[in-house]
Every structure is written in C-alpha cells, then in structure tokens.
Design a protein around this motif. Structure first.
Motif, short mmCIF file in Angstrom:
data_model
loop_
_atom_site.label_atom_id
_atom_site.label_comp_id
_atom_site.label_asym_id
_atom_site.label_seq_id
_atom_site.Cartn_x
_atom_site.Cartn_y
_atom_site.Cartn_z
N ILE A 79 0.86 -1.33 -0.02
CA ILE A 79 -0.05 0.06 -0.11
C ILE A 79 0.82 1.45 -0.02
O ILE A 79 1.58 0.89 0.70
CB ILE A 79 -1.05 0.15 1.25
N ALA A 80 0.70 2.46 -1.02
CA ALA A 80 1.42 3.55 -1.24
C ALA A 80 0.66 4.62 -1.24
O ALA A 80 0.08 4.84 -1.81
CB ALA A 80 2.58 3.21 -2.23
N HIS A 81 1.12 5.35 -0.29
CA HIS A 81 0.39 6.51 -0.02
C HIS A 81 1.09 8.07 0.01
O HIS A 81 1.99 8.35 0.32
CB HIS A 81 -0.31 6.98 1.88
N VAL A 82 -0.36 8.72 -0.96
CA VAL A 82 0.45 9.99 -1.66
C VAL A 82 0.00 10.68 -1.20
O VAL A 82 -1.96 10.93 -1.25
CB VAL A 82 0.61 10.23 -3.63
N PRO A 83 -0.13 11.56 0.25
CA PRO A 83 -0.38 12.15 1.19
C PRO A 83 0.12 13.57 0.77
O PRO A 83 -0.37 14.83 -0.73
CB PRO A 83 0.80 12.74 1.92
N PRO A 154 3.12 -1.27 -5.97
CA PRO A 154 2.25 -1.00 -4.88
C PRO A 154 1.39 -1.97 -5.57
O PRO A 154 0.88 -1.96 -6.44
CB PRO A 154 1.65 -0.23 -4.17
N LYS A 155 0.72 -2.34 -4.75
CA LYS A 155 -0.75 -3.06 -5.47
C LYS A 155 -1.65 -2.07 -5.37
O LYS A 155 -2.88 -2.20 -6.03
CB LYS A 155 -0.61 -4.45 -4.32
N LEU A 156 -1.62 -1.00 -4.06
CA LEU A 156 -2.82 -0.61 -4.28
C LEU A 156 -2.06 1.21 -3.45
O LEU A 156 -1.55 1.63 -2.98
CB LEU A 156 -4.16 -0.80 -2.70
N LEU A 157 -2.79 2.34 -4.46
CA LEU A 157 -2.48 3.26 -4.90
C LEU A 157 -3.50 4.52 -3.95
O LEU A 157 -4.48 4.31 -4.41
CB LEU A 157 -1.96 3.68 -5.77
N LEU A 158 -2.80 4.61 -2.61
CA LEU A 158 -3.75 5.68 -2.32
C LEU A 158 -3.80 7.81 -2.31
O LEU A 158 -2.12 7.91 -2.51
CB LEU A 158 -3.84 6.15 -0.47
N LEU A 159 -4.09 8.13 -2.53
CA LEU A 159 -4.28 9.55 -3.48
C LEU A 159 -5.07 10.36 -2.70
O LEU A 159 -5.86 10.49 -2.90
CB LEU A 159 -4.57 9.71 -5.48
N ASP A 160 -4.55 11.76 -1.84
CA ASP A 160 -4.60 12.08 -1.15
C ASP A 160 -4.77 13.87 -2.06
O ASP A 160 -4.15 14.50 -2.14
CB ASP A 160 -3.90 12.14 0.31
N GLU A 161 -5.84 14.24 -2.66
CA GLU A 161 -6.48 15.69 -3.17
C GLU A 161 -4.95 15.91 -4.16
O GLU A 161 -4.37 16.55 -3.90
CB GLU A 161 -5.76 16.70 -2.33
N PRO A 162 -4.71 14.75 -5.05
CA PRO A 162 -3.66 15.46 -6.51
C PRO A 162 -4.06 16.82 -7.25
O PRO A 162 -3.06 16.69 -7.39
CB PRO A 162 -3.61 13.58 -6.65
N SER A 163 -5.08 16.96 -6.36
CA SER A 163 -5.55 18.12 -7.86
C SER A 163 -4.84 19.60 -6.73
O SER A 163 -5.34 20.55 -7.47
CB SER A 163 -6.24 17.78 -9.07
#
Length: 234
Positions: A79-83, A154-163
């Motif tokens: 699990i990868a998190h882009v904060p 990662p198998k799952l990418l968590l993207l937090d407010e990329p815009s």
C-alpha cells in the motif's frame, strides 16, 4: 475480488471522533473515489488504512487484517500513500526522493529500472533529475510524489487530493496519469475535492460527511444524484 475492505472503522484525534464506523471496499483493478467537504474525514480514512491513526474496527488488505500494523510494514505489504500537500523532501533531488521511495528495495538494478519506469509516466522528472524537489513547480512536485510512491511497486495506491493547488491544465495531466496507471493494472483509492473530475474517472464512489459514509454507488450514478450535484458539483 475485494483487495481492501474497511468494516466499521472508527478513529479519534484526542476527544474528536473523526471516523464513525466507515465501511467501504476497493476491488482489484478499480479506481474508487472518496469525496466530501473539508474536515469530512477523507484524509483520516487514508491515514487509518496506512496505520498512521489508531483505529477501531477492521481493515482487511488482501485477506489480512492490517488494523494494528505499523506504517512501514503496511507499505511493504503493497500500500503506497501519496499524502495531501505532496510532502516530498524539498532539499533532496528528484533522484534522491525517488530512491527514498524504494526504502526497502535492496536491489540497485531494480531501483534503477523503477526510476526509468517513472519517466514513462513523468518525463518531466527526467529533465529535473538532479534538481532539488523544493525548487520545482507544484505540478512537478505532485508528479514526484506519485512517482516516489510507485517506487515500491504497490498493489494499492492511495491518492490524497492530487489536484490541490494546481492549474487546470496540470490537473488534467495528473488525472490522465491516474487513468494510465489504472489501465496498466494499478488499483487506486482516490480522495479528491474535485468531485466532478474524480467521479468521471472512477468506477465507484463513496460520499463521506462528518466521519460517516452517507452515499455509495456507481460513479456515473453519483454524478447524476441530485444530493451530490447540490453539495459537490454546483
């Protein structure tokens, strides 16, 4: 097949009850979006999945309960998190930021291969390879944040407010990259205030309000839902 399942997840910040029984699923190969207003609990949901917030309830990833797992172990599980706000290392170069993303990868050849793969999605990073991350534009920093997360494959990418904070033309580029990643097999849970754009690329969506899921449906159905239109698409 369900890759991620949250069941009655609760989270607290001191005396603040931030999540009040969140239940959602993300199936393999999907883009699922979580939309809601500021303070609704979107970022807390992602942090809970990553183990950055203490929770009650169950968080199941690929059949394993990861609710009480340390964040670095969750990352190593896939699990990868882009904060929110990107959170790159501003004094490190693009190269060094990418290498930090591969913190558990010991094979230098594999790290180099993944860096080269990141240039396929983000050719601008190749031009900025030896530049300090903090000197780049907001859009370039967002690209770097996503590329850094991908270094763990990662198998799952968590993207937090990329815009967030980006010019419309850059937002379009970022969303196209998100779709490209998904077309190439990446499963994505997307938190996004730009509800219209998020629902356009998602398979399904959830609407969160004051720590509770109040709606869930096919993304196209949410786009045409009067309650969603009034609150998030006006």
């Amino acid at each position: 097949m369900s890759m991620l399942k949250l069941q009655e997840v609760e989270a607290f910040y001191g005396g603040i009850h931030a999540l009040k029984g969140i239940t959602l699923t993300v199936n393999e190969g999907e883009i699922v979006t979580l939309i809601g207003s500021n303070g609704a609990g979107k970022s807390t949901t992602l942090k809970s999945i990553c183990g950055q917030v203490k929770t009650k309830g169950s968080i199941i990833f690929n059949g394993k309960n990861i609710s009480a797992q340390l964040p670095h172990l969750t990352a190593m599980e896939g699990i990868a998190h882009v904060p929110e706000g990107r959170r790159i290392f501003p004094r490190l170069t693009v190269k060094e930021n990418l290498e930090m993303g591969a913190f558990s990868v010991k094979d230098k050849r594999l790290i180099k291969e993944r860096i080269e793969q990141s240039f396929v999605y983000f050719p601008r990073l190749k031009e900025r390879f030896q530049q300090a991350g903090g000197t780049m534009s907001g859009g370039e920093q967002q690209m770097l944040a996503i590329a850094r997360a991908l270094m763990m494959n990662p198998k799952l990418l968590l993207l937090d407010e990329p815009s967030m904070g980006l010019a419309p033309v850059i937002v379009d580029q970022i969303f196209e990259i998100i779709q490209d990643l998904n077309r190439n097999g990446m499963t994505i849970l997307l938190v996004e205030q730009n509800a219209f754009q998020a629902l356009q690329i998602a398979s399904r969506g959830y609407v969160i309000q004051t720590g509770e899921i109040i709606l869930s449906d096919d993304a196209k159905m949410l786009l045409s839902n009067d309650q969603v239109k009034e609150a998030y698409l006006a």
